[in-house]
Design an enzyme around this catalytic site. Sequence first.
Site, PDB file in Angstrom:
ATOM      1  N   HIS A   1       0.841  -1.199   0.000  1.00  0.00           N
ATOM      2  CA  HIS A   1       0.000   0.000   0.000  1.00  0.00           C
ATOM      3  C   HIS A   1       0.871   1.242   0.000  1.00  0.00           C
ATOM      4  CE1 HIS A   1       0.579   1.143   4.331  1.00  0.00           C
ATOM      5  NE2 HIS A   1       0.889  -0.132   4.420  1.00  0.00           N
TER       6      HIS A   1
ATOM      7  N   HIS B   1       0.777   5.793  -1.474  1.00  0.00           N
ATOM      8  CA  HIS B   1       0.169   6.857  -2.269  1.00  0.00           C
ATOM      9  C   HIS B   1       0.854   6.939  -3.631  1.00  0.00           C
ATOM     10  CE1 HIS B   1      -2.212   7.998   1.095  1.00  0.00           C
ATOM     11  NE2 HIS B   1      -1.227   8.494   1.812  1.00  0.00           N
TER      12      HIS B   1
END
Length: 358
Positions: free
Chosen positions: A141, A143
């Site tokens: 995970h 951004h």
Amino acid sequence: MLGSRGHGPEVARLESEVRVPGERKRGPTPGCWCFWGRQKHSERAIARHEVREIEQRHTMDGPRQDTALDEEDDMVIIYNRVPKTASTSFTNIAYDLCAKNKYHVLHINTTKNNPVMSLQDQVRFVKNITSWKEMKPGFYHGHISYLDFAKFGVKKKPIYINVIRDPIERLVSYYYFLRFGDDYRPGLRRRKQGDKKTFDECVAEGGSDCAPEKLWLQIPFFCGHSSECWNVGSRWAMDQAKYNLINEYFLVGVTEELEDFIMLLEAALPRFFRGATELYRTVGKKSHLRKTTEKKLPTKQTIAKLQQSDIWKMENEFYEFALEQFQFIRAHAVREKDGDLYILAQNFFYEKIYPKSN
């Protein structure tokens, strides 16, 4: 290259740190790993040592890189999380389950949180994801914007998931987050700390932090690494984002219906999410939900002003598109009874199987 056997990943500006679910400062535990950038020298040394320990354990057990993984153990999920969409809340569920369900969680932290990787880092990242067997099954995970693994000749692509949010609500949350932080790390000084101007005042004055251009984020995150994806207001970018959402993402939920998103993931991908729904219902809603501090809801006048923008119209169209798709998937996967949702049992079977066995 980490380790001497050649099966560790090439890491560009990414250092690893072990994270234990439920703690602010994470200590070492087997099973749950996290990539962070810009750590202190001593922390980086510890992290490297722990990576070497894992690789040495696998070395003692045998040359795992020559051993084929089971189908479920060869699974990789990428959650390229959009900022301020309850992504921390959802990710903490994955951290809490990783030891019990026996998978690894890794956080990709790019320099200055840049969602666009350089071409060379794209190659390194794809190689990491596909060849690092010691970290499979893996939940990554960070951004970062969508990256098409097929461009790199990968035979088995990872599974993409994501969550998006009403675009104005997301921007308001981010605006106050930059000024006041949240209850997750309350002591951390934020970039705009000290600026007491409300979101309404910012919009009224035409400030840059609340300008319509700041709404342009969810579309490029789904569009990817093409230059046109980051051209604010690009119709091509929105169409590409829609295409990727339908064709490249396993499931995209919405912040406003996060529990249903988790329920569907548990039903479809129990290897990772077994127990996630109950965990979220009993613990997650209270302990995992990350609340931005000092957030004031915008007035109807402020919302109406932002909604005049073509950028809002496009981001909102994409959000509505994602919401409709999510609700369509949910409608075919669950049934409601007494106000609660229940996952449907298997609704297909095989018959008329030929040739007949003796």
